[in-house]
Design a protein around this motif. Structure first.
Motif, PDB file in Angstrom:
ATOM      1  N   ASP A   1      12.220  11.750   9.560  1.00 59.27           N
ATOM      2  CA  ASP A   1      10.859  11.712   8.851  1.00 59.27           C
ATOM      3  C   ASP A   1      10.515  10.433   8.121  1.00 59.27           C
ATOM      4  O   ASP A   1      11.262  10.096   7.386  1.00 59.27           O
ATOM      5  CB  ASP A   1      10.683  13.059   7.989  1.00 59.27           C
ATOM      6  CG  ASP A   1       9.434  13.547   7.848  1.00 59.27           C
ATOM      7  OD1 ASP A   1       8.787  13.575   8.880  1.00 59.27           O
ATOM      8  OD2 ASP A   1       9.043  13.663   6.711  1.00 59.27           O
ATOM      9  N   ILE A   2       9.466   9.645   8.131  1.00 63.62           N
ATOM     10  CA  ILE A   2       9.179   8.628   7.747  1.00 63.62           C
ATOM     11  C   ILE A   2       7.731   8.279   7.053  1.00 63.62           C
ATOM     12  O   ILE A   2       6.581   8.938   7.898  1.00 63.62           O
ATOM     13  CB  ILE A   2       9.448   7.402   8.651  1.00 63.62           C
ATOM     14  CG1 ILE A   2      10.713   7.358   9.224  1.00 63.62           C
ATOM     15  CG2 ILE A   2       9.072   5.993   8.130  1.00 63.62           C
ATOM     16  CD1 ILE A   2      10.925   6.245  10.619  1.00 63.62           C
ATOM     17  N   GLU A   3       7.487   8.124   5.845  1.00 61.12           N
ATOM     18  CA  GLU A   3       6.396   8.023   5.253  1.00 61.12           C
ATOM     19  C   GLU A   3       6.294   6.597   4.436  1.00 61.12           C
ATOM     20  O   GLU A   3       7.188   6.253   3.609  1.00 61.12           O
ATOM     21  CB  GLU A   3       5.939   9.085   4.427  1.00 61.12           C
ATOM     22  CG  GLU A   3       4.485   9.285   4.262  1.00 61.12           C
ATOM     23  CD  GLU A   3       3.785   9.731   5.218  1.00 61.12           C
ATOM     24  OE1 GLU A   3       2.228  10.044   4.969  1.00 61.12           O
ATOM     25  OE2 GLU A   3       4.412  10.144   6.249  1.00 61.12           O
TER      26      GLU A   3
ATOM     27  N   SER B   1       0.541   9.559  12.078  1.00 60.49           N
ATOM     28  CA  SER B   1      -0.706   9.169  11.886  1.00 60.49           C
ATOM     29  C   SER B   1      -1.175   8.675  10.446  1.00 60.49           C
ATOM     30  O   SER B   1      -0.315   8.608   9.429  1.00 60.49           O
ATOM     31  CB  SER B   1      -1.538  10.429  11.824  1.00 60.49           C
ATOM     32  OG  SER B   1      -1.382  11.419  10.907  1.00 60.49           O
ATOM     33  N   VAL B   2      -2.056   7.846  10.115  1.00 61.00           N
ATOM     34  CA  VAL B   2      -2.520   7.539   8.629  1.00 61.00           C
ATOM     35  C   VAL B   2      -3.218   9.042   8.221  1.00 61.00           C
ATOM     36  O   VAL B   2      -3.800   9.453   9.014  1.00 61.00           O
ATOM     37  CB  VAL B   2      -3.647   6.472   8.785  1.00 61.00           C
ATOM     38  CG1 VAL B   2      -4.053   6.246   7.414  1.00 61.00           C
ATOM     39  CG2 VAL B   2      -2.921   4.974   9.278  1.00 61.00           C
TER      40      VAL B   2
ATOM     41  N   GLY C   1       0.586   6.832   5.364  1.00 62.93           N
ATOM     42  CA  GLY C   1       0.669   7.190   6.635  1.00 62.93           C
ATOM     43  C   GLY C   1       2.458   7.275   7.101  1.00 62.93           C
ATOM     44  O   GLY C   1       3.189   6.726   6.315  1.00 62.93           O
ATOM     45  N   GLY C   2       2.406   7.980   8.329  1.00 64.73           N
ATOM     46  CA  GLY C   2       4.062   7.969   8.741  1.00 64.73           C
ATOM     47  C   GLY C   2       4.207   8.185  10.001  1.00 64.73           C
ATOM     48  O   GLY C   2       3.252   8.228  10.871  1.00 64.73           O
ATOM     49  N   LEU C   3       5.283   8.698  10.352  1.00 68.39           N
ATOM     50  CA  LEU C   3       5.611   9.212  11.815  1.00 68.39           C
ATOM     51  C   LEU C   3       6.905   9.982  11.562  1.00 68.39           C
ATOM     52  O   LEU C   3       7.818   9.495  10.714  1.00 68.39           O
ATOM     53  CB  LEU C   3       5.819   7.794  12.525  1.00 68.39           C
ATOM     54  CG  LEU C   3       6.049   8.098  14.074  1.00 68.39           C
ATOM     55  CD1 LEU C   3       5.191   6.935  14.894  1.00 68.39           C
ATOM     56  CD2 LEU C   3       7.262   8.334  14.508  1.00 68.39           C
TER      57      LEU C   3
END
Length: 593
Positions: free
Chosen positions: A235-237, A487-488, A529-531
């Motif tokens: 999990d990345i932000e 997403s952003v 945002g992240g992914l």
């Protein structure tokens, strides 16, 4: 207890006295000399006991498969005739001098080298035995290498590893929640997180700028080969970074991951819009290794009287598409019938087809029961558009666009696989420009990703034309598998409230479910945002496993159960009373005994 690991001994260790610990993989008695293949997580080494060491020879004679041993001996070179080039330790063996049985073992429920003949349920029931197999050991070691490489990359890029709660509240994220009753708050429930979505956004509001977590997530949904009720996300932000920046840094991470773990250099990552992916491949996660594409023929089918094609062609929500398979004219009628049943699983009511036997002969050189319903000029235009050649077959889908895309998209994969059209290697891409919303079938809208995704258009367009609004979402796809999506996010309160309104979430419901997020957006939320990547899917692809169950140490079955621990299980009445929970007995259906 040991000086060396079994699988790490090499010719450089010859004449050294070593002490090894491990399991008996195989035992062989060759004319008074006993050979033991001793195994640990690093591999297998051959240990030889001869009658010269009478006491220890007798012990070696008694050991059986999966006994746990401690062995001391001298490393020596094998004779030229007995070198085993297929084993990393195949040039040496250990002449055993001492042996100690650390533990005996019952007869294994299955031979560890014959697992392919064993049902998955048996393997999962005795998972601790299944995990001893070198194949499973390698997969979990690869998983460890992947997480290590991810952590190192993100740390070097300035991301902070921050944990988020497991016990939280239910939020609508597309699947059922796993609920946990609260003992201290009677009648109330925690929910296990489907993702850390809202907490990672709050961390951006908190000013941490770059966050990551290798997080456990939980979703109570119907399972598939690539789904589990509990799974792991990378999990990345990040704050102050647009979608191009997020895609660049995460693509670099995945490239580095494949390079460092598999020594593979991935090819370029093309960007494809969601609309283009659906139009050409019938899927938002296309496998670009298969050189087959869908081609729309709606305009041509508007010129025919054949209702099966004409109806969807005239319907704004319908689609008529063709799938050309080069060399597919050799596909038998039985195989076509099998494919017809296959697409029926995706809602298709049939599968029309045309075989191209002799293109130069015009319609006379084509073979199909539908040709009598189609004018020759339409057929000729269609063959030209599809670029067919002698020996090809063309399959057709005609229905609502969603059914055609799903059915022909699945058929594309199956036919491509059956016909040996899948190329070797890796085919990554980014899918971008997703719709913000999709119709829910009841006259309303539902988010294609989640309700916190930022729109790519202005707020007025979102409000007035929600069906045309695109989002700032993006998915990374590899070989037809979605590795991750993101997403952003919406960081503006007005936009978030407008999206909730379009989704039919009134202010009271929004306040009840997301009040903490709406409050946070009032206090200077940064653009962010992240992914999130599916760790299990990444390891499945990298290891060549057929299912994510083969890259998880203790997975659940297709029915979301653990046959090893027999979970889920019943709970005693006293514990239920403490939780203020009462279990109602299910009514017996007629015919139940």
């Amino acid at each position: 207890m040991r000086s060396h690991n079994c699988g790490l001994l090499r010719s450089a260790d010859i004449d050294e006295t070593v002490t090894l610990c491990g399991w008996v993989d195989r035992r062989r008695d060759h004319g008074g000399v006993i050979f033991l293949d001793l195994r640990d997580r690093d591999g297998i080494v051959q240990v030889v006991f001869d009658p010269d060491t009478e006491e220890h020879f007798a012990t070696a004679d008694r050991v059986r498969s999966e006994y746990v041993l401690k062995v001391t001996g001298r490393v020596r070179a094998r004779s030229d005739a007995t070198v085993n080039p297929s084993m990393p330790t195949g040039e040496i063996e250990v002449l055993g001098k001492e042996i100690e049985v650390l533990n005996t073992a019952a007869t294994p429920p299955f031979q560890l080298d014959e697992h392919t003949a064993v049902g998955e349920e048996v393997r999962l029931r005795y998972r601790y035995m299944d995990l001893r197999r070198p194949e499973m050991q390698q997969r979990l070691r690869l998983r460890s290498e992947v997480t290590d490489a991810v952590r190192r990359f993100l740390h070097e890029e300035g991301f902070l590893d921050i944990e988020t709660p497991i016990l939280t509240r239910a939020t609508p994220e597309g699947a059922r929640d796993y609920l946990v009753p609260s003992r201290t708050h009677p009648g109330q429930f925690f929910a296990l997180p489907q993702s850390p979505q809202l907490f990672k956004q709050l961390l951006m509001v908190s000013g941490f700028d770059r966050y990551y977590q290798i997080a456990k997530c939980f979703r109570d949904e119907d399972l598939r080969a690539d789904r589990q009720p509990e799974f792991t996300q990378i999990d990345i932000e990040t704050s102050f970074m647009d979608e191009e920046g997020i895609m660049e840094i995460t693509e670099r991470m995945v490239r580095g991951l494949f390079q460092s773990v598999l020594d593979v250099e991935l090819p370029s990552f093309p960007h494809m819009t969601w609309a283009d992916a659906m139009e050409r491949y019938g899927s938002d996660k296309p496998d670009l290794r298969i050189p087959l594409e869908l081609v729309s023929v709606d305009d041509l089918m508007q010129q025919v009287d054949f209702k099966v094609f004409r109806g969807p062609a005239d319907d704004p929500l319908g689609r008529v598409a063709a799938l050309k398979v080069p060399g597919g004219a050799s596909i038998s009628r039985k195989e076509i019938d099998d494919y017809t049943r296959y697409v029926g699983n995706y809602g298709a009511r049939g599968l029309a087809w045309i075989k191209v036997n002799d293109l130069a002969a015009g319609v006379e050189g084509l073979q199909s029961p539908i040709l009598k319903f189609m004018p020759e000029d339409v057929v000729a235009s269609m063959m030209e558009r599809l670029g067919v050649a002698d020996g090809d077959i063309v399959f057709f889908g005609a229905d609502r666009a969603g059914i055609v895309n799903e059915a022909l998209g699945a058929l594309r994969i199956k036919v491509g696989t059956d016909q040996g059209l899948v190329s070797d290697g890796w085919a990554p891409l980014w899918v971008v420009d997703f719709p913000m919303f999709e119709e829910d079938g009841n006259g309303g809208w539902t988010p294609l990703h989640h309700p916190f995704t930022a729109p790519a258009c202005d707020l007025a367009t979102v409000r007035e034309h929600p069906g045309e609004a695109l989002s700032r979402a993006y998915d990374m796809v590899l070989n037809g598998t979605e590795l991750g999506g993101g997403s952003v996010r919406i960081h503006n309160l007005e936009t978030q409230e407008a999206v909730f309104d379009i989704l039919g979430i009134d202010p009271d419901e929004a306040r009840e479910k997301f009040g903490f997020l709406l409050d946070a957006l009032k206090y200077g939320a940064p653009p962010h945002g992240g992914l999130a990547f599916g760790l299990d899917r990444i390891v499945m692809l990298m290891s060549g496993a057929a299912s994510i169950r083969d890259v998880i140490a203790f997975p659940k079955t297709q029915t979301a159960a653990c046959v090893m621990t027999e979970a889920p299980g019943t709970v005693g009445a006293a514990q239920l009373r403490e939780l203020h929970v009462r279990v109602r007995e299910q009514e017996k259906k007629e015919g139940d005994s």
